[in-house]
Motif scaffolding. Structure first.
Motif, PDB file in Angstrom:
ATOM      1  N   ALA A 170       0.831  -1.205   0.000  1.00  0.00           N
ATOM      2  CA  ALA A 170       0.000   0.000   0.000  1.00  0.00           C
ATOM      3  C   ALA A 170       0.863   1.252   0.000  1.00  0.00           C
ATOM      4  CB  ALA A 170      -0.935  -0.006   1.212  1.00  0.00           C
ATOM      5  N   MET A 171       1.898   1.267   0.835  1.00  0.00           N
ATOM      6  CA  MET A 171       2.775   2.438   0.879  1.00  0.00           C
ATOM      7  C   MET A 171       3.626   2.542  -0.375  1.00  0.00           C
ATOM      8  SD  MET A 171       3.894   2.874   4.893  1.00  0.00           S
ATOM      9  CE  MET A 171       4.223   1.148   5.293  1.00  0.00           C
ATOM     10  N   ALA A 172       4.046   1.414  -0.921  1.00  0.00           N
ATOM     11  CA  ALA A 172       4.851   1.429  -2.148  1.00  0.00           C
ATOM     12  C   ALA A 172       4.051   2.011  -3.304  1.00  0.00           C
ATOM     13  CB  ALA A 172       5.319   0.009  -2.484  1.00  0.00           C
ATOM     14  N   MET A 173       2.789   1.598  -3.451  1.00  0.00           N
ATOM     15  CA  MET A 173       1.969   2.126  -4.545  1.00  0.00           C
ATOM     16  C   MET A 173       1.650   3.599  -4.345  1.00  0.00           C
ATOM     17  SD  MET A 173      -0.502  -1.026  -5.773  1.00  0.00           S
ATOM     18  CE  MET A 173      -1.184  -1.462  -4.206  1.00  0.00           C
ATOM     19  N   ALA A 174       1.408   3.986  -3.116  1.00  0.00           N
ATOM     20  CA  ALA A 174       1.138   5.393  -2.842  1.00  0.00           C
ATOM     21  C   ALA A 174       2.356   6.247  -3.181  1.00  0.00           C
ATOM     22  CB  ALA A 174       0.757   5.575  -1.370  1.00  0.00           C
ATOM     23  N   HIS A 175       3.539   5.769  -2.822  1.00  0.00           N
ATOM     24  CA  HIS A 175       4.769   6.501  -3.128  1.00  0.00           C
ATOM     25  C   HIS A 175       4.969   6.627  -4.634  1.00  0.00           C
ATOM     26  CE1 HIS A 175       8.940   7.831  -2.836  1.00  0.00           C
ATOM     27  NE2 HIS A 175       9.248   6.910  -3.730  1.00  0.00           N
ATOM     28  N   ALA A 176       4.775   5.531  -5.367  1.00  0.00           N
ATOM     29  CA  ALA A 176       4.958   5.566  -6.819  1.00  0.00           C
ATOM     30  C   ALA A 176       3.971   6.511  -7.483  1.00  0.00           C
ATOM     31  CB  ALA A 176       4.817   4.152  -7.391  1.00  0.00           C
ATOM     32  N   LEU A 177       2.731   6.526  -6.995  1.00  0.00           N
ATOM     33  CA  LEU A 177       1.709   7.390  -7.589  1.00  0.00           C
ATOM     34  C   LEU A 177       2.009   8.876  -7.339  1.00  0.00           C
ATOM     35  CD1 LEU A 177      -1.676   5.550  -6.907  1.00  0.00           C
ATOM     36  CD2 LEU A 177      -0.646   6.082  -9.129  1.00  0.00           C
ATOM     37  N   ARG A 178       2.567   9.187  -6.175  1.00  0.00           N
ATOM     38  CA  ARG A 178       2.865  10.597  -5.871  1.00  0.00           C
ATOM     39  C   ARG A 178       3.931  11.156  -6.813  1.00  0.00           C
ATOM     40  NH1 ARG A 178       2.795   8.838  -0.552  1.00  0.00           N
ATOM     41  NH2 ARG A 178       5.056   9.070  -0.394  1.00  0.00           N
ATOM     42  N   ARG A 179       4.676  10.280  -7.460  1.00  0.00           N
ATOM     43  CA  ARG A 179       5.710  10.740  -8.396  1.00  0.00           C
ATOM     44  C   ARG A 179       5.119  11.102  -9.753  1.00  0.00           C
ATOM     45  NH1 ARG A 179       9.903   5.867  -7.913  1.00  0.00           N
ATOM     46  NH2 ARG A 179      10.908   6.981  -9.639  1.00  0.00           N
ATOM     47  N   VAL A 180       3.881  10.678 -10.039  1.00  0.00           N
ATOM     48  CA  VAL A 180       3.291  10.945 -11.354  1.00  0.00           C
ATOM     49  C   VAL A 180       1.997  11.756 -11.265  1.00  0.00           C
ATOM     50  CG1 VAL A 180       4.322   8.874 -12.351  1.00  0.00           C
ATOM     51  CG2 VAL A 180       2.016   8.753 -11.395  1.00  0.00           C
ATOM     52  N   THR A 181       1.434  11.877 -10.080  1.00  0.00           N
ATOM     53  CA  THR A 181       0.193  12.633  -9.945  1.00  0.00           C
ATOM     54  C   THR A 181       0.103  13.203  -8.541  1.00  0.00           C
ATOM     55  OG1 THR A 181      -2.234  12.495 -10.043  1.00  0.00           O
ATOM     56  CG2 THR A 181      -1.076  10.550  -9.276  1.00  0.00           C
ATOM     57  N   GLU A 182      -0.584  14.320  -8.407  1.00  0.00           N
ATOM     58  CA  GLU A 182      -0.712  14.952  -7.098  1.00  0.00           C
ATOM     59  C   GLU A 182      -1.723  14.243  -6.209  1.00  0.00           C
ATOM     60  OE1 GLU A 182      -1.646  19.030  -7.581  1.00  0.00           O
ATOM     61  OE2 GLU A 182       0.254  19.556  -8.549  1.00  0.00           O
ATOM     62  N   LYS A 183      -2.659  13.544  -6.820  1.00  0.00           N
ATOM     63  CA  LYS A 183      -3.729  12.920  -6.055  1.00  0.00           C
ATOM     64  C   LYS A 183      -3.607  11.408  -6.116  1.00  0.00           C
ATOM     65  CE  LYS A 183      -8.704  13.289  -5.222  1.00  0.00           C
ATOM     66  NZ  LYS A 183      -9.978  13.843  -5.712  1.00  0.00           N
ATOM     67  N   ALA A 184      -3.193  10.796  -5.017  1.00  0.00           N
ATOM     68  CA  ALA A 184      -3.074   9.343  -4.933  1.00  0.00           C
ATOM     69  C   ALA A 184      -4.021   8.844  -3.852  1.00  0.00           C
ATOM     70  CB  ALA A 184      -1.638   8.952  -4.593  1.00  0.00           C
ATOM     71  N   ARG A 185      -4.971   8.002  -4.244  1.00  0.00           N
ATOM     72  CA  ARG A 185      -5.969   7.493  -3.301  1.00  0.00           C
ATOM     73  C   ARG A 185      -5.773   5.985  -3.128  1.00  0.00           C
ATOM     74  NH1 ARG A 185     -11.198   9.310  -6.333  1.00  0.00           N
ATOM     75  NH2 ARG A 185      -9.772   8.950  -8.087  1.00  0.00           N
ATOM     76  N   VAL A 186      -5.165   5.623  -1.992  1.00  0.00           N
ATOM     77  CA  VAL A 186      -4.884   4.218  -1.697  1.00  0.00           C
ATOM     78  C   VAL A 186      -5.557   3.854  -0.385  1.00  0.00           C
ATOM     79  CG1 VAL A 186      -3.110   2.469  -1.308  1.00  0.00           C
ATOM     80  CG2 VAL A 186      -2.673   4.357  -2.903  1.00  0.00           C
ATOM     81  N   ILE A 206       3.919   1.959  12.142  1.00  0.00           N
ATOM     82  CA  ILE A 206       3.381   1.678  10.810  1.00  0.00           C
ATOM     83  C   ILE A 206       2.170   2.552  10.526  1.00  0.00           C
ATOM     84  CG2 ILE A 206       2.203  -0.064   9.399  1.00  0.00           C
ATOM     85  CD1 ILE A 206       3.991  -2.179  10.669  1.00  0.00           C
ATOM     86  N   LEU A 207       1.316   2.740  11.548  1.00  0.00           N
ATOM     87  CA  LEU A 207       0.143   3.602  11.369  1.00  0.00           C
ATOM     88  C   LEU A 207       0.565   5.027  11.021  1.00  0.00           C
ATOM     89  CD1 LEU A 207      -2.095   2.375  14.345  1.00  0.00           C
ATOM     90  CD2 LEU A 207      -2.582   2.108  11.902  1.00  0.00           C
ATOM     91  N   ALA A 208       1.621   5.491  11.672  1.00  0.00           N
ATOM     92  CA  ALA A 208       2.121   6.834  11.368  1.00  0.00           C
ATOM     93  C   ALA A 208       2.660   6.898   9.944  1.00  0.00           C
ATOM     94  CB  ALA A 208       3.211   7.225  12.367  1.00  0.00           C
ATOM     95  N   ALA A 209       3.356   5.821   9.502  1.00  0.00           N
ATOM     96  CA  ALA A 209       3.911   5.786   8.143  1.00  0.00           C
ATOM     97  C   ALA A 209       2.801   5.731   7.101  1.00  0.00           C
ATOM     98  CB  ALA A 209       4.844   4.582   7.994  1.00  0.00           C
ATOM     99  N   LEU A 210       1.749   4.969   7.375  1.00  0.00           N
ATOM    100  CA  LEU A 210       0.605   4.929   6.462  1.00  0.00           C
ATOM    101  C   LEU A 210       0.000   6.322   6.302  1.00  0.00           C
ATOM    102  CD1 LEU A 210      -1.164   1.642   7.662  1.00  0.00           C
ATOM    103  CD2 LEU A 210      -0.092   1.992   5.426  1.00  0.00           C
ATOM    104  N   ASN A 211      -0.126   7.017   7.412  1.00  0.00           N
ATOM    105  CA  ASN A 211      -0.692   8.367   7.375  1.00  0.00           C
ATOM    106  C   ASN A 211       0.197   9.313   6.567  1.00  0.00           C
ATOM    107  OD1 ASN A 211      -2.703  10.368   8.341  1.00  0.00           O
ATOM    108  ND2 ASN A 211      -0.908  11.236   9.376  1.00  0.00           N
ATOM    109  N   GLU A 212       1.502   9.214   6.750  1.00  0.00           N
ATOM    110  CA  GLU A 212       2.446  10.064   6.013  1.00  0.00           C
ATOM    111  C   GLU A 212       2.378   9.785   4.511  1.00  0.00           C
ATOM    112  OE1 GLU A 212       6.283   9.422   7.658  1.00  0.00           O
ATOM    113  OE2 GLU A 212       5.741  10.234   9.636  1.00  0.00           O
ATOM    114  N   ASN A 213       2.093   8.541   4.144  1.00  0.00           N
ATOM    115  CA  ASN A 213       1.998   8.172   2.735  1.00  0.00           C
ATOM    116  C   ASN A 213       0.619   8.430   2.152  1.00  0.00           C
ATOM    117  OD1 ASN A 213       4.484   6.558   1.472  1.00  0.00           O
ATOM    118  ND2 ASN A 213       4.406   6.088   3.668  1.00  0.00           N
TER     119      ASN A 213
END
Length: 724
Positions: A170-186, A206-213
């Protein structure tokens, strides 16, 4: 001279998991004489799961986390069977491979991992996918990313499973999406009331990291079904998702339920020696196994640690020695990726986090993969200190002699010998040496007759038989004939009676299927033992009006039905320099029949199949027989993946120099020009057709999934070939 050690036992590794990969590497350093080692795996590579989140996040290329099983099997002297195991009979000692049939074993080991598919969820197969297998997930993910980058926005994503794997993806996909679009909904969905697989302090980080991502977490969310709009919860609420991934824990491969093996929750029960309970010839390791003596969670670290014990116990089982126990550690270091290049570690419930942990994790992962990427060079045997004149020149650089058509006698030597043969002058021999097949008149019926055999270039005898059968059929198909009768000639390496029967059964089953589909019947043959596997077939075919090489006309369009470069790729594979994916894709093409292509090209004025003498050599044969020249458009040619790069790197098949001298070309430059002389095995049909019919024939070939191309034309003048 040392006697050849006969093969007497079949060791079959089912699955290309971490344990088996390490066993193969260790086996290569000290093979056990008399053992035929087989690896069964669906695909040419096995992913290293520890680097998967990094790949999804964009930190690694796919090839960086894949173990090349083709290269590893070659290194270990093992045969690799490309297929998915779907059944196992421990009493008959057979494993059934999809699309291949039953493989017999004396000793076997299971390392088939787990599945992340959720078949119990209605709609999962239609509207979601598991995180494994990697190929499917990675390809779909790259497509999703490209669409998001092109549009500037991304549709919502859902990940099912709040364990370590789910949070990492979940965090990996959110990170990758932020590199190509401003709006990433995971959205991460977990059925339990909290994240699983870690201690409380680690869970909070982990909960804090999910929130940051920017990942939205749903806990206590039981999914009723997967719809086209996203997962629908039992409460009726739909979580919007256009890309839903399953990562909900470790699920066993469902076919294990039908094996009769002892299972716990679907996983195979093994004891301390890694033997399956109640069986002295079957082992199981990795995530598919349940260690009854020391139950542990599913984690790759245990598979890696079990590999040396498995290796030693496999050798012990094959030699009648005592087995040793495996004692897994009680806990292990969890390294959890946090999307960007940062990681969280936990051991004994204590967490650490930070970018330095990512660098540490990266070093650990790369060090593991280096074991398979940097395989030690296996030096060729040293040449004799004293030898007859000419031996050094023939040995050349010491590279192994190619198999397949790369091992053929050079075209010049063969044509000179055939030309010197006396002719009996029989009226029923309409055409002898020189065409693809001899043409006979049998009571007013025209029959073609041809023979072909190949030194094995793959250790899989069934695949080798299939390709050899299609290769031999090429001579019949290229003359527009219908295959009729077949004689088989098989040379097996020295092995005991049991392995002889197993190997011959695989060969004849595969070849028989090819010939039956082509309308021919195997009517007999001959077998013997020798130093290596060699398979050959002699065929007859019936035709009313054979297509000969002499029918080409100036202006005819030249059509070729298959890519070029098989000789170069096979040469590179023998040297450990080819990519397994490229090798396997090529073998899959070579194993496809060409009956439909031959039927479509029946209007050809002249036709041949491109084999050992390369495109240049076989086109030159058409030119000489038809008294024409030819022109080839280099840019129109198709090549197998990897062939151009290997040719540019200097890889050449054994037959290349002889082919080059026999059919020199004008303006043949670069790797494309080099590969015109590359010997092909089960190569394409080369047809000279009327120019006004070429487009229609190509369209029909393409409609039938045949990647044919128009490569040039026949020209006026002396037999010579120019490239443009």
């Amino acid at each position: 001279m040392q006697p050849q050690i006969p093969l007497t036992r079949d060791l079959v590794l089912i699955g290309g998991g971490h344990s088996h990969a390490l066993v193969l590497r260790k086996w290569a350093m000290r093979p056990l004489p008399g053992v035929r080692l087989t690896l069964i795996n669906p695909g040419p590579t096995a992913p290293y799961s520890g680097m998967l989140p990094g790949h999804i996040a964009g930190h690694y290329r796919q090839e960086e986390l894949e173990i090349d099983l083709v290269r590893l099997a070659r290194f270990a002297g093992a045969r690799l069977i490309d297929g998915r195991a779907v059944a196992l009979d421990p009493e008959a000692k057979t494993v059934t491979v999809e699309g291949h049939g039953a493989i017999e074993y004396d000793v076997a080991s299971l390392d088939i991992g787990i599945t992340t598919d959720l078949p119990q969820l209605r709609g999962f197969a239609e509207h979601a996918l598991g995180a494994k297998p990697l190929d499917t997930y990675a390809a779909r993910w790259q497509d999703f990313l490209r669409t998001a980058e092109a549009s500037g926005e991304a549709d919502p994503i859902a990940v099912i499973g709040g364990g370590v794997a789910g949070v990492e993806l979940a965090m990996a996909m959110a990170h990758a999406l932020r590199r190509v679009t401003e709006k990433a909904r995971v959205t991460l969905i977990e059925a339990h009331d909290q994240l699983t697989g870690t201690g409380e302090e680690t869970r909070q980080r982990i909960l804090a990291a999910l929130n940051e991502n920017g990942v939205t977490l749903w806990t206590g969310a039981e999914i009723a079904e997967i719809t086209k709009d996203g997962p629908r919860l039992r409460t009726g609420e739909i979580i919007p998702s256009a890309f839903t991934v399953g990562a909900a824990g470790a699920l066993p491969q469902p076919w294990l339920q039908q094996t009769g093996l002892p299972l716990t929750d679907g996983f195979v029960n093994v004891g301390a020696t890694l033997l399956v309970e109640g069986h002295d010839d079957l082992f199981a390791v990795g995530d598919c196994a349940h260690m009854t003596h020391a139950p542990r969670p599913k984690a790759g670290v245990y598979a890696v640690r079990a590999a040396p014990v498995l290796h030693d116990n496999l050798r012990a089982a094959l030699t009648g020695q005592a087995l040793r126990p495996f004692h897994p550690q009680k806990d292990y270091l969890k390294l959890i990726s946090l999307g960007e290049k940062s990681a969280l570690a936990e051991k004994y419930g204590r967490p650490w986090s930070g970018p330095w942990l990512w660098r540490w994790k990266d070093r650990i992962d790369r060090k593991f993969m280096l074991k398979f990427q940097d395989l030690p060079a296996m030096d060729p045997p040293a040449p004799p200190r004293v030898a007859a004149l000419g031996v050094a020149e023939e040995l050349g650089d010491g590279q192994p002699v190619c198999a397949g058509c790369g091992s053929k006698v050079g075209p010049g030597a063969l044509s000179d010998v055939l030309a010197a043969l006396p002719q009996a002058g029989r009226d029923d021999v309409l055409r002898g040496a020189g065409d693809d097949a001899a043409t006979l008149d049998i009571g007013g019926v025209k029959q073609v007759l041809t023979t072909d055999h190949l030194r094995a270039f793959t250790e899989d005898p069934a695949l080798m038989a299939r390709i050899t059968a299609i290769h031999a059929l090429g001579d019949v198909w290229s003359m527009g004939a219908a295959p009729q009768a077949v004689l088989a000639n098989v040379i097996l390496p020295r092995m005991n009676d049991t392995l002889q029967r197993r190997t011959l059964a695989e060969i004849m089953r595969a070849a028989g299927e090819v010939f039956r589909d082509a309308g021919a019947e195997i009517v007999g043959g001959h077998s013997t033992l020798g130093s290596e596997l060699t398979i050959g077939f002699t065929l007859t075919g019936l035709t009313g009006n054979p297509i000969q090489q002499s029918g080409g006309r100036p202006g005819d369009a030249l059509i070729l039905t298959r890519p070029l470069g098989s000789g170069t790729i096979l040469a590179a594979e023998m040297q450990g320099k080819a990519k397994g994916r490229d090798v396997m894709r090529m073998l899959q093409v070579m194993a496809q029949p060409q009956a439909k292509a031959a039927e479509i090209l029946r209007p050809a004025h002249a036709m041949t199949d491109v084999t050992g003498f390369g495109l240049a050599g076989h086109l030159m044969a058409l030119c000489k027989a038809s008294d024409t020249g030819a022109e080839i458009k280099l840019e129109s040619l198709l090549f197998y993946d990897g062939a151009l790069e290997l040719a540019e790197a200097g890889i050449r098949s054994s037959l290349y120099d002889a082919n080059l001298s026999h059919a020199p070309l004008i303006n043949a430059t670069g790797p494309r020009g080099i590969l015109l002389h590359d010997p092909q095995t089960a190569g394409g049909l080369l047809a000279a057709v009327a120019p006004d019919k070429a487009d229609a024939l190509l369209a029909k070939l393409h409609e039938n999934g045949i990647p044919a191309v128009r490569i040039g034309r026949m020209t006026e003048g002396a037999p010579m070939i120019s490239c443009v």
